[in-house]
Design an enzyme around this catalytic site. Structure first.
Site, PDB file in Angstrom:
ATOM      1  N   LYS A 172       8.117  17.464  -2.352  1.00 52.34           N
ATOM      2  CA  LYS A 172       7.096  17.228  -3.346  1.00 52.34           C
ATOM      3  C   LYS A 172       5.787  17.930  -2.927  1.00 52.34           C
ATOM      4  O   LYS A 172       5.658  18.238  -1.749  1.00 52.34           O
ATOM      5  CB  LYS A 172       6.876  15.742  -3.557  1.00 52.34           C
ATOM      6  CG  LYS A 172       6.365  15.020  -2.304  1.00 52.34           C
ATOM      7  CD  LYS A 172       6.095  13.600  -2.607  1.00 52.34           C
ATOM      8  CE  LYS A 172       4.628  13.361  -2.777  1.00 52.34           C
ATOM      9  NZ  LYS A 172       3.868  13.345  -1.520  1.00 52.34           N
ATOM     10  N   HIS A 265       7.152   7.762  -5.003  1.00 53.03           N
ATOM     11  CA  HIS A 265       7.713   6.691  -4.172  1.00 53.03           C
ATOM     12  C   HIS A 265       7.695   5.328  -4.888  1.00 53.03           C
ATOM     13  O   HIS A 265       8.683   4.606  -4.904  1.00 53.03           O
ATOM     14  CB  HIS A 265       6.958   6.560  -2.852  1.00 53.03           C
ATOM     15  CG  HIS A 265       6.823   7.860  -2.096  1.00 53.03           C
ATOM     16  ND1 HIS A 265       7.775   8.830  -2.123  1.00 53.03           N
ATOM     17  CD2 HIS A 265       5.832   8.335  -1.297  1.00 53.03           C
ATOM     18  CE1 HIS A 265       7.387   9.853  -1.361  1.00 53.03           C
ATOM     19  NE2 HIS A 265       6.211   9.573  -0.860  1.00 53.03           N
TER      20      HIS A 265
HETATM   21  C1  BG6 Z   1       4.019  11.199   1.423  1.00 54.35           C
HETATM   22  C2  BG6 Z   1       2.595  11.323   0.978  1.00 54.35           C
HETATM   23  O1  BG6 Z   1       4.898  11.560   0.390  1.00 54.35           O
HETATM   24  O2  BG6 Z   1       4.287   9.855   1.787  1.00 54.35           O
HETATM   25  C3  BG6 Z   1       1.661  10.883   2.076  1.00 54.35           C
HETATM   26  O3  BG6 Z   1       2.318  12.670   0.635  1.00 54.35           O
HETATM   27  C4  BG6 Z   1       2.015   9.500   2.547  1.00 54.35           C
HETATM   28  O4  BG6 Z   1       0.312  10.918   1.641  1.00 54.35           O
HETATM   29  C5  BG6 Z   1       3.492   9.411   2.872  1.00 54.35           C
HETATM   30  O5  BG6 Z   1       1.250   9.236   3.693  1.00 54.35           O
HETATM   31  C6  BG6 Z   1       3.905   7.989   3.167  1.00 54.35           C
HETATM   32  O6  BG6 Z   1       5.194   7.990   3.698  1.00 54.35           O
HETATM   33  P1  BG6 Z   1       5.635   6.906   4.773  1.00 54.35           P
HETATM   34  O7  BG6 Z   1       7.073   7.204   5.002  1.00 54.35           O
HETATM   35  O8  BG6 Z   1       4.771   7.132   5.977  1.00 54.35           O
HETATM   36  O9  BG6 Z   1       5.383   5.593   4.128  1.00 54.35           O
END
Ligand code: BG6
Length: 523
Positions: A172, A265
């Site tokens: 992404k 997400h």
């Molecule tokens: C990413 C975002 O997709 O997901 C980030 O671009 C974010 O900004 C991250 O920090 C969070 O992922 P995780 O696995 O650390 O919760």
């Protein structure tokens, strides 16, 4: 209270020669942060666990001139101390390093691609492998299209009848809004077939996220409760304590919380908890069911976005016990930026299962903890027959009834817990809230694999179940784009919140209006 689960012993001798998936993995954007922090460690673990063949070449592709040797040194730096088990033994490193190669390439220009193809063929011949390839686009998104066009022009994209295969993984952001996502999808599809495209959302690779489906559809006792008759409301939180570390400000300011985390997400989590059981557990049926959820998202009133969506931006505060500067004082952030570092919204899924149940979604940077969870709050019993006592130390109070909660803790302290009321021991009927917890770390001793390990393995296996199909992605953009447009048209300035707090006041009010309260989970 805790659960007891029998666990299968985990194999302690993972290196099974020949068992692993055999293909070439080429990483475009090999000098980047994602490659060092996530992709290389994931490939190493897959190899170490025997899921990636001992012969599979891994080729780093990037613009800078570099020898295989210096690439190997960089990989060693990235891996040693950062893989499970910490340090890499000299024998493991020697065997792993033997498959690492580097190719200098200006990814945007087609001239270098025939040379890349030749080099890939050479290493494949050396490894005795057919030219089956995974290309991982860990690059800036403006390179997706030129790279794919260049692959096509160099004859590197196998046709339907070809015996060799190619799978291209896209990180992404996949588009910036609905229109740009549609243009990108359309352009890529001129060269690639849908089954060659893997749009990654790493949340889907998290063990706890995959378990949502198993929990819901592999048990018969919970699913009958997850609907409008029993659920009062649902909260999904993806909170992060970090700000703009590692020079992320430049990218982040063009994105913001809605595009960066909620559109992908958080909406994916919403799909998994909101979807109907698929007829079969396969990619198509799962994608079809997730798509139905996205399509049923009731579009909030576009003219009153301010009433159901709250953007926030952190001001100076304290994070992790340290003073934290405001977003506007972070590196590479314009002093007048209107980018939101937090967003909360109330959405409804307009279908028979969920009509009338509010889903509160929020994500933000510089919040008190890094914590992601999904919480179902159930309706109260129809009659309040018992009084509830809550004590702090020796002080006890009569309080209102507590609803049951079912909480999926995605990270950290991964768990599933169910709260319910019990009788407080004594001569009266007094209610005491307790929880029944399943914690991954106390049940499974093997630890949880990283999301990228699972997802890379799925690409190697050709399984797109945990990736996003183009119509799903577009439906997600379709839902959030009117909000982005509204903010842009009205020049909406996000509401400030103190770094280290749970977000702006407006987000509290969003729930207050319906008599609800955010849960503020500890890490
Ligand atoms: C990413 C975002 O997709 O997901 C980030 O671009 C974010 O900004 C991250 O920090 C969070 O992922 P995780 O696995 O650390 O919760």
């Amino acid at each position: 209270m805790s659960t007891t689960v029998s666990t299968e012993p985990v194999s302690s001798s993972p290196q099974v020669a020949g068992k692993g998936q055999a293909a070439t993995v080429a990483i475009f954007g090999a000098s980047g942060d994602l490659t060092a922090r996530k992709l290389l460690p994931a490939l190493y673990e897959l190899w170490h666990e025997g899921y990636l063949s001992d012969t599979s070449p891994i080729v780093g592709v990037a613009r800078r001139e570099k020898s295989d040797e210096s690439f190997r040194n960089e990989v060693y730096e990235a891996l040693n101390g950062h893989v499970r088990g910490g340090a890499i033994s000299p024998e493991s490193w020697e065997r792993f390093a033997a498959r690492l190669y580097y190719r200098q390439l200006d990814i945007a220009s087609p001239e270098g691609y025939p040379g890349l193809d030749r080099q890939l063929r050479e290493v494949e011949e050396k490894a005795g492998l057919p030219p089956n390839r995974v290309l991982y686009m860990a690059t800036s998104p403006d390179l997706f299209q030129p790279a794919v066009d260049a692959l096509g022009a160099a004859g590197m994209i196998p046709g339907r009848e070809d015996s060799r295969w190619l799978r291209v993984v896209f990180e992404k952001p996949f588009g910036h809004d609905l229109a740009s996502a549609q243009v990108l999808s359309g352009n890529l599809k001129r060269q690639l077939r849908e089954e060659q495209i893997y749009r990654i959302d790493h949340y889907l690779g998290k063990e706890t996220v995959q378990n949502i489906l198993l929990f819901r559809f592999g048990n018969s006792i919970f699913e009958p409760l997850l609907n409008r008759s029993h659920v009062d409301h649902v909260q999904i939180t993806v909170a992060e304590s970090q700000g703009m570390e590692r020079g992320r400000g430049g990218y982040y300011d063009t994105s913001g919380a809605l595009r960066d985390v909620l559109q992908n997400h958080v909406l994916q989590l919403l799909c998994l908890i909101g979807m109907e059981p698929p007829a079969l557990f396969n990619a198509k049926d799962l994608h079809d069911e997730k798509l139905k959820v996205l399509k049923a998202l009731a579009p909030g009133d576009k003219s009153s976005v301010g009433k159901w969506v709250v953007p926030g931006q952190y001001s100076a505060g304290v994070s992790g016990g340290q003073p934290a500067v405001s977003y506007l004082s972070e590196e590479r952030i314009p002093a007048d930026s209107r980018t939101e570092t937090y967003v909360a919204m109330k959405v409804m899924i307009d279908n028979w299962r969920w009509a009338g149940v509010p889903f509160y979604l929020r994500t933000g940077k510089r919040m008190p903890n890094r914590v992601s969870e999904i919480a179902f709050q159930f309706k109260l019993p129809p009659l309040n027959l018992f009084s509830t006592v809550e004590c702090e130390g020796d002080m006890c109070d009569l309080v209102g009834q507590r609803p049951n909660n079912l909480v999926f803790r995605i990270q950290p302290s991964e768990s599933i817990s169910l709260s319910f009321s019990t009788k407080r021991p004594g001569m009266q009927y007094q209610v005491h809230p307790v929880t029944m917890d399943f914690r991954y770390d106390s049940t499974f001793k093997s630890g949880l694999p990283e999301a990228y390990e699972r997802l890379l393995l799925d690409v190697l296996r050709g399984d797109s179940t945990l990736f996003m199909r183009s119509d799903e992605l577009e439906a997600a953009w379709q839902f959030v784009t009117p909000v982005l447009d509204y903010w842009e048209q009205k020049k909406v300035v996000p509401e400030p919140y103190r770094a280290g707090s749970w977000g702006p006041r407006g987000a509290e009010d969003l729930l207050w209006q319906a008599g609800h309260l955010w849960r503020n989970p500890t890490a």
